[in-house]
Design a protein around this motif. Structure first.
Motif, PDB file in Angstrom:
ATOM      1  N   ASP A  17      22.258  40.834  26.589  1.00  0.00           N
ATOM      2  CA  ASP A  17      23.121  41.171  25.459  1.00  0.00           C
ATOM      3  C   ASP A  17      24.540  41.528  25.885  1.00  0.00           C
ATOM      4  O   ASP A  17      25.496  41.255  25.164  1.00  0.00           O
ATOM      5  N   GLU A  18      24.690  42.146  27.022  1.00  0.00           N
ATOM      6  CA  GLU A  18      25.977  42.722  27.421  1.00  0.00           C
ATOM      7  C   GLU A  18      26.609  42.030  28.625  1.00  0.00           C
ATOM      8  O   GLU A  18      27.488  42.603  29.271  1.00  0.00           O
ATOM      9  N   LEU A  19      26.211  40.826  28.943  1.00  0.00           N
ATOM     10  CA  LEU A  19      26.705  40.150  30.141  1.00  0.00           C
ATOM     11  C   LEU A  19      28.233  40.083  30.231  1.00  0.00           C
ATOM     12  O   LEU A  19      28.793  40.406  31.283  1.00  0.00           O
ATOM     13  N   PRO A  20      28.954  39.697  29.164  1.00  0.00           N
ATOM     14  CA  PRO A  20      30.418  39.646  29.306  1.00  0.00           C
ATOM     15  C   PRO A  20      31.029  41.006  29.668  1.00  0.00           C
ATOM     16  O   PRO A  20      31.901  41.087  30.538  1.00  0.00           O
ATOM     17  N   LEU A  21      30.562  42.071  29.035  1.00  0.00           N
ATOM     18  CA  LEU A  21      31.112  43.398  29.344  1.00  0.00           C
ATOM     19  C   LEU A  21      30.693  43.872  30.735  1.00  0.00           C
ATOM     20  O   LEU A  21      31.461  44.549  31.419  1.00  0.00           O
ATOM     21  N   LEU A  22      29.474  43.508  31.136  1.00  0.00           N
ATOM     22  CA  LEU A  22      29.025  43.880  32.477  1.00  0.00           C
ATOM     23  C   LEU A  22      29.870  43.210  33.558  1.00  0.00           C
ATOM     24  O   LEU A  22      30.048  43.753  34.649  1.00  0.00           O
ATOM     25  N   LEU A  23      30.371  42.024  33.268  1.00  0.00           N
ATOM     26  CA  LEU A  23      31.241  41.330  34.219  1.00  0.00           C
ATOM     27  C   LEU A  23      32.678  41.844  34.142  1.00  0.00           C
ATOM     28  O   LEU A  23      33.362  41.944  35.160  1.00  0.00           O
ATOM     29  N   LEU A  24      33.132  42.173  32.955  1.00  0.00           N
ATOM     30  CA  LEU A  24      34.515  42.597  32.750  1.00  0.00           C
ATOM     31  C   LEU A  24      34.778  44.011  33.267  1.00  0.00           C
ATOM     32  O   LEU A  24      35.849  44.288  33.821  1.00  0.00           O
ATOM     33  N   CYS A  25      33.834  44.887  33.112  1.00  0.00           N
ATOM     34  CA  CYS A  25      34.024  46.298  33.470  1.00  0.00           C
ATOM     35  C   CYS A  25      34.356  46.478  34.961  1.00  0.00           C
ATOM     36  O   CYS A  25      35.346  47.144  35.289  1.00  0.00           O
ATOM     37  N   PRO A  26      33.594  45.914  35.907  1.00  0.00           N
ATOM     38  CA  PRO A  26      33.952  46.096  37.323  1.00  0.00           C
ATOM     39  C   PRO A  26      35.298  45.454  37.693  1.00  0.00           C
ATOM     40  O   PRO A  26      36.025  45.979  38.529  1.00  0.00           O
ATOM     41  N   VAL A  27      35.621  44.336  37.041  1.00  0.00           N
ATOM     42  CA  VAL A  27      36.906  43.690  37.300  1.00  0.00           C
ATOM     43  C   VAL A  27      38.043  44.615  36.866  1.00  0.00           C
ATOM     44  O   VAL A  27      39.029  44.797  37.592  1.00  0.00           O
ATOM     45  N   GLY A  28      37.900  45.228  35.694  1.00  0.00           N
ATOM     46  CA  GLY A  28      38.907  46.166  35.216  1.00  0.00           C
ATOM     47  C   GLY A  28      39.020  47.390  36.101  1.00  0.00           C
ATOM     48  O   GLY A  28      40.116  47.901  36.344  1.00  0.00           O
ATOM     49  N   LEU A  29      37.883  47.881  36.591  1.00  0.00           N
ATOM     50  CA  LEU A  29      37.917  49.035  37.496  1.00  0.00           C
ATOM     51  C   LEU A  29      38.609  48.678  38.807  1.00  0.00           C
ATOM     52  O   LEU A  29      39.388  49.475  39.344  1.00  0.00           O
ATOM     53  N   ALA A  30      38.340  47.503  39.328  1.00  0.00           N
ATOM     54  CA  ALA A  30      38.982  47.072  40.574  1.00  0.00           C
ATOM     55  C   ALA A  30      40.480  46.914  40.376  1.00  0.00           C
ATOM     56  O   ALA A  30      41.284  47.367  41.209  1.00  0.00           O
ATOM     57  N   TYR A  31      40.866  46.276  39.273  1.00  0.00           N
ATOM     58  CA  TYR A  31      42.292  46.104  38.987  1.00  0.00           C
ATOM     59  C   TYR A  31      42.965  47.452  38.751  1.00  0.00           C
ATOM     60  O   TYR A  31      44.101  47.677  39.163  1.00  0.00           O
ATOM     61  N   GLY A  32      42.251  48.346  38.093  1.00  0.00           N
ATOM     62  CA  GLY A  32      42.797  49.677  37.822  1.00  0.00           C
ATOM     63  C   GLY A  32      43.023  50.495  39.077  1.00  0.00           C
ATOM     64  O   GLY A  32      43.848  51.404  39.099  1.00  0.00           O
ATOM     65  N   GLY A  33      42.299  50.178  40.142  1.00  0.00           N
ATOM     66  CA  GLY A  33      42.469  50.901  41.408  1.00  0.00           C
ATOM     67  C   GLY A  33      43.612  50.370  42.254  1.00  0.00           C
ATOM     68  O   GLY A  33      43.930  50.944  43.297  1.00  0.00           O
ATOM     69  N   MET A  34      44.234  49.293  41.837  1.00  0.00           N
ATOM     70  CA  MET A  34      45.341  48.707  42.597  1.00  0.00           C
ATOM     71  C   MET A  34      46.678  49.228  42.063  1.00  0.00           C
ATOM     72  O   MET A  34      46.763  49.740  40.963  1.00  0.00           O
TER      73      MET A  34
END
Length: 164
Positions: free
Chosen positions: A25-42
């Motif tokens: 059910d949540e595959l798109p958000l599960l993929l988007l969340c870590p990408v956003g966290l990684a980008y947010g740490g840069m």
């Protein structure tokens, strides 16, 4: 022993969606969340915004996971009961003698994970159907519900009249 005196015992069956249904059910958000966290740490433009959005998405995913884990389908001798909710619980009751049809479906991702959704149709005005989502593919729950439906119809003297 008299056949009409025989009353079968139907133990209550409790089902809940498989945890893999959450990933489906949540595959798109599960993929988007870590990408956003990684980008947010840069040290990039809008990294603070990406981090904040990812944290909010993470909280949303946590809530949806808890919601899925709190769903219970109880199939008793006379009723199909669906309980759901985290902060506010909702309980739907469907009398088994009112069940008229079933429908099973599998999305591509459900096929990969060996899951299915069973839709139970009834003549109840408040609950015309109930979806049992994330049920294991090898579960023969339709047969079990049908047996209980037939027993309840016979017990109440309800017969279906078809006009074909």
């Amino acid at each position: 022993m008299n056949q009409s005196a025989y009353i079968p015992y139907f133990p209550t069956i409790v089902l809940q969606p498989h945890p893999a249904q959450f990933a489906i059910d949540e595959l798109p958000l599960l993929l988007l969340c870590p990408v956003g966290l990684a980008y947010g740490g840069m040290e990039k433009p809008l990294s603070g915004l990406a981090l904040a959005v990812s944290l909010l998405l993470g909280l949303c995913l946590l809530y949806r996971f808890l919601y899925l884990k709190r769903i219970r389908y109880r199939i008793g001798g006379e009723q199909l009961v669906c309980e759901q909710g985290v902060f506010q619980r909702k309980v739907d009751y469907m009398e088994l003698y009112r069940v008229v049809d079933f429908h099973e479906q599998q999305t591509l991702m459900q096929q990969v994970f060996g899951l299915k959704t069973v839709r139970v149709y009834s003549t109840d005005r408040n609950t015309p159907w109930q979806d049992l989502t994330g049920i294991k593919q090898d579960s023969d729950i339709v047969r079990t519900i049908r047996e209980r439906v037939e027993y309840n119809r016979q017990k109440k003297g309800i017969y279906e009249i078809a006009n074909h």
